[in-house]
Design a protein around this motif. Structure first.
Motif, PDB file in Angstrom:
ATOM      1  N   ALA A 115       0.840  -1.211   0.000  1.00 28.87           N
ATOM      2  CA  ALA A 115       0.000   0.000   0.000  1.00 28.87           C
ATOM      3  C   ALA A 115       0.865   1.247   0.000  1.00 28.87           C
ATOM      4  O   ALA A 115       0.607   2.220  -0.728  1.00 28.87           O
ATOM      5  CB  ALA A 115      -0.933  -0.005   1.208  1.00 28.87           C
ATOM      6  N   ALA A 116       1.927   1.241   0.804  1.00 29.35           N
ATOM      7  CA  ALA A 116       2.829   2.397   0.857  1.00 29.35           C
ATOM      8  C   ALA A 116       3.556   2.578  -0.467  1.00 29.35           C
ATOM      9  O   ALA A 116       3.722   3.704  -0.952  1.00 29.35           O
ATOM     10  CB  ALA A 116       3.829   2.217   1.996  1.00 29.35           C
ATOM     11  N   LEU A 117       3.978   1.478  -1.076  1.00 23.20           N
ATOM     12  CA  LEU A 117       4.696   1.574  -2.348  1.00 23.20           C
ATOM     13  C   LEU A 117       3.780   2.035  -3.474  1.00 23.20           C
ATOM     14  O   LEU A 117       4.216   2.770  -4.367  1.00 23.20           O
ATOM     15  CB  LEU A 117       5.326   0.226  -2.699  1.00 23.20           C
ATOM     16  CG  LEU A 117       6.512  -0.196  -1.833  1.00 23.20           C
ATOM     17  CD1 LEU A 117       6.965  -1.609  -2.196  1.00 23.20           C
ATOM     18  CD2 LEU A 117       7.664   0.778  -1.985  1.00 23.20           C
ATOM     19  N   ARG A 118       2.496   1.607  -3.445  1.00 22.54           N
ATOM     20  CA  ARG A 118       1.559   2.084  -4.472  1.00 22.54           C
ATOM     21  C   ARG A 118       1.426   3.587  -4.410  1.00 22.54           C
ATOM     22  O   ARG A 118       1.360   4.278  -5.436  1.00 22.54           O
ATOM     23  CB  ARG A 118       0.179   1.437  -4.279  1.00 22.54           C
ATOM     24  CG  ARG A 118       0.057   0.044  -4.831  1.00 22.54           C
ATOM     25  CD  ARG A 118      -1.395  -0.357  -4.998  1.00 22.54           C
ATOM     26  NE  ARG A 118      -2.118  -0.341  -3.752  1.00 22.54           N
ATOM     27  CZ  ARG A 118      -2.250  -1.383  -2.940  1.00 22.54           C
ATOM     28  NH1 ARG A 118      -1.670  -2.526  -3.255  1.00 22.54           N
ATOM     29  NH2 ARG A 118      -2.947  -1.288  -1.830  1.00 22.54           N
ATOM     30  N   LEU A 181      -5.847   7.758  -4.503  1.00 21.67           N
ATOM     31  CA  LEU A 181      -4.531   8.260  -4.880  1.00 21.67           C
ATOM     32  C   LEU A 181      -3.472   7.822  -3.872  1.00 21.67           C
ATOM     33  O   LEU A 181      -2.384   7.373  -4.255  1.00 21.67           O
ATOM     34  CB  LEU A 181      -4.562   9.788  -4.948  1.00 21.67           C
ATOM     35  CG  LEU A 181      -3.222  10.473  -5.233  1.00 21.67           C
ATOM     36  CD1 LEU A 181      -2.879  10.367  -6.698  1.00 21.67           C
ATOM     37  CD2 LEU A 181      -3.250  11.927  -4.791  1.00 21.67           C
ATOM     38  N   ILE A 182      -3.783   7.920  -2.587  1.00 24.90           N
ATOM     39  CA  ILE A 182      -2.803   7.648  -1.550  1.00 24.90           C
ATOM     40  C   ILE A 182      -2.694   6.160  -1.240  1.00 24.90           C
ATOM     41  O   ILE A 182      -1.594   5.623  -1.094  1.00 24.90           O
ATOM     42  CB  ILE A 182      -3.157   8.425  -0.264  1.00 24.90           C
ATOM     43  CG1 ILE A 182      -3.198   9.934  -0.546  1.00 24.90           C
ATOM     44  CG2 ILE A 182      -2.139   8.122   0.840  1.00 24.90           C
ATOM     45  CD1 ILE A 182      -1.900  10.518  -1.053  1.00 24.90           C
ATOM     46  N   TRP A 183      -3.838   5.462  -1.159  1.00 22.02           N
ATOM     47  CA  TRP A 183      -3.807   4.075  -0.697  1.00 22.02           C
ATOM     48  C   TRP A 183      -4.176   3.055  -1.764  1.00 22.02           C
ATOM     49  O   TRP A 183      -4.323   1.871  -1.454  1.00 22.02           O
ATOM     50  CB  TRP A 183      -4.723   3.925   0.511  1.00 22.02           C
ATOM     51  CG  TRP A 183      -4.194   4.641   1.721  1.00 22.02           C
ATOM     52  CD1 TRP A 183      -3.098   4.305   2.468  1.00 22.02           C
ATOM     53  CD2 TRP A 183      -4.714   5.832   2.321  1.00 22.02           C
ATOM     54  NE1 TRP A 183      -2.915   5.206   3.482  1.00 22.02           N
ATOM     55  CE2 TRP A 183      -3.886   6.157   3.429  1.00 22.02           C
ATOM     56  CE3 TRP A 183      -5.799   6.654   2.039  1.00 22.02           C
ATOM     57  CZ2 TRP A 183      -4.114   7.266   4.236  1.00 22.02           C
ATOM     58  CZ3 TRP A 183      -6.024   7.751   2.842  1.00 22.02           C
ATOM     59  CH2 TRP A 183      -5.187   8.049   3.923  1.00 22.02           C
ATOM     60  N   GLY A 184      -4.362   3.479  -3.016  1.00 23.76           N
ATOM     61  CA  GLY A 184      -4.621   2.528  -4.084  1.00 23.76           C
ATOM     62  C   GLY A 184      -6.074   2.097  -4.161  1.00 23.76           C
ATOM     63  O   GLY A 184      -6.989   2.757  -3.646  1.00 23.76           O
ATOM     64  N   GLU A 185      -6.290   0.941  -4.792  1.00 21.48           N
ATOM     65  CA  GLU A 185      -7.650   0.500  -5.109  1.00 21.48           C
ATOM     66  C   GLU A 185      -8.484   0.199  -3.855  1.00 21.48           C
ATOM     67  O   GLU A 185      -9.714   0.187  -3.911  1.00 21.48           O
ATOM     68  CB  GLU A 185      -7.604  -0.730  -6.003  1.00 21.48           C
ATOM     69  CG  GLU A 185      -6.850  -1.897  -5.406  1.00 21.48           C
ATOM     70  CD  GLU A 185      -6.663  -3.041  -6.383  1.00 21.48           C
ATOM     71  OE1 GLU A 185      -6.412  -4.159  -5.922  1.00 21.48           O
ATOM     72  OE2 GLU A 185      -6.764  -2.805  -7.601  1.00 21.48           O
ATOM     73  N   ASP A 186      -7.832  -0.076  -2.738  1.00 26.22           N
ATOM     74  CA  ASP A 186      -8.557  -0.319  -1.481  1.00 26.22           C
ATOM     75  C   ASP A 186      -8.655   0.944  -0.631  1.00 26.22           C
ATOM     76  O   ASP A 186      -8.896   0.879   0.578  1.00 26.22           O
ATOM     77  CB  ASP A 186      -7.855  -1.414  -0.671  1.00 26.22           C
ATOM     78  CG  ASP A 186      -7.838  -2.743  -1.404  1.00 26.22           C
ATOM     79  OD1 ASP A 186      -8.832  -3.037  -2.093  1.00 26.22           O
ATOM     80  OD2 ASP A 186      -6.834  -3.477  -1.288  1.00 26.22           O
ATOM     81  N   LEU A 194      -7.908   9.359   6.364  1.00 24.27           N
ATOM     82  CA  LEU A 194      -7.800  10.597   5.589  1.00 24.27           C
ATOM     83  C   LEU A 194      -8.166  11.793   6.452  1.00 24.27           C
ATOM     84  O   LEU A 194      -7.464  12.807   6.452  1.00 24.27           O
ATOM     85  CB  LEU A 194      -8.705  10.532   4.358  1.00 24.27           C
ATOM     86  CG  LEU A 194      -8.765  11.803   3.503  1.00 24.27           C
ATOM     87  CD1 LEU A 194      -7.401  12.127   2.905  1.00 24.27           C
ATOM     88  CD2 LEU A 194      -9.816  11.654   2.395  1.00 24.27           C
ATOM     89  N   ARG A 195      -9.246  11.698   7.214  1.00 23.56           N
ATOM     90  CA  ARG A 195      -9.660  12.811   8.080  1.00 23.56           C
ATOM     91  C   ARG A 195      -8.566  13.149   9.091  1.00 23.56           C
ATOM     92  O   ARG A 195      -8.292  14.325   9.354  1.00 23.56           O
ATOM     93  CB  ARG A 195     -10.967  12.455   8.801  1.00 23.56           C
ATOM     94  CG  ARG A 195     -12.185  12.430   7.899  1.00 23.56           C
ATOM     95  CD  ARG A 195     -13.464  12.355   8.722  1.00 23.56           C
ATOM     96  NE  ARG A 195     -13.590  11.088   9.429  1.00 23.56           N
ATOM     97  CZ  ARG A 195     -14.129   9.993   8.912  1.00 23.56           C
ATOM     98  NH1 ARG A 195     -14.581  10.010   7.666  1.00 23.56           N
ATOM     99  NH2 ARG A 195     -14.231   8.888   9.641  1.00 23.56           N
TER     100      ARG A 195
END
Length: 234
Positions: A115-118, A181-186, A194-195
């Protein structure tokens, strides 16, 4: 994928190294003890991910996380023998992307690193010119955000969010698109995160006296970065 695993007495380094090799065939994994050597390797190797394995008995791991964030845009994950909410908060404030308890679950660990790399890979290939809003400048090449020359100390996720909002130049960024954008498809699984990241960014922007940049919430829609218009709701 290049990784740096820093051993600080947590006793989980071999599990981490094995998980990285299982998750990424051909991964190059460097190993270092805690200390100045680890920071030099951060500079020289430019790893995609830095894993700090700590026993939590001193602040060396926290100092390393903070210094590594200053010299590297890599994802930083801290693993501690004992889970401590105070350490988690300090780790995130220092620039870490995640904080896990040892012994790790290899599948969960690999998923979190992916997730971080995505996030890094999604944002990395884009235009690298600086973005700005008022007196705020966000420079992806230097991985720095500054207000009138004063550097903001941001986590990797906070930096990516601020960069995207600055590039929107006052236009709204939808919550769903930001999560993806930040965490991908999940990404929708991370809506609550996010909040929290937006709250942290607001606080850090306000900590600079006279800052002209602020983040506005549009309920049920998203967020936008504006230039010091206090007539808008925050």
């Amino acid at each position: 994928m290049n990784a740096l695993v820093v051993e600080g007495g947590g006793g989980g380094s071999q599990d981490v190294i094995s998980a990285l090799h299982l998750g990424w065939e051909g991964a190059v994994v460097a190993h270092s003890r805690m200390g100045r050597q680890a920071l030099e390797l951060c500079r020289r190797l430019r790893p995609d991910v830095i894993v700090i394995d700590s026993d939590g008995s001193d602040s060396q791991w926290l100092d390393l996380a903070r210094e590594a964030r200053d010299v590297s845009p890599a994802a930083i994950i801290v693993i501690s023998r004992e889970y401590n909410e105070g350490d988690l908060i300090e780790a995130v404030e220092a620039g870490a992307d995640d904080y896990l308890q040892a012994p790790i679950n290899r599948s969960v660990f690999v998923a979190k690193v992916r997730a971080a790399l995505r996030r890094v890979q999604t944002l990395g290939p884009r235009e690298n010119s600086p973005a700005s809003c008022g007196d705020l400048t966000v420079d992806p090449d230097r991985h720095e955000a500054r207000i009138r020359g004063q550097r903001l100390h941001l986590t990797a996720t906070e930096f990516d969010l601020l960069l995207h909002l600055a590039r929107r130049n006052g236009l709204v960024a939808g919550k769903e698109s930001l999560c993806s954008l930040i965490w991908g498809e999940d990404g929708q699984l991370y809506a609550a995160n996010l909040r929290k990241y937006i709250q942290h960014l607001r606080r850090k922007l306000r900590e600079v006296p006279g800052s002209q940049a602020s983040i506005v919430t549009l309920p049920k829609v998203g967020y936008k970065l504006i230039e010091d218009d206090r007539s808008e709701p925050s």
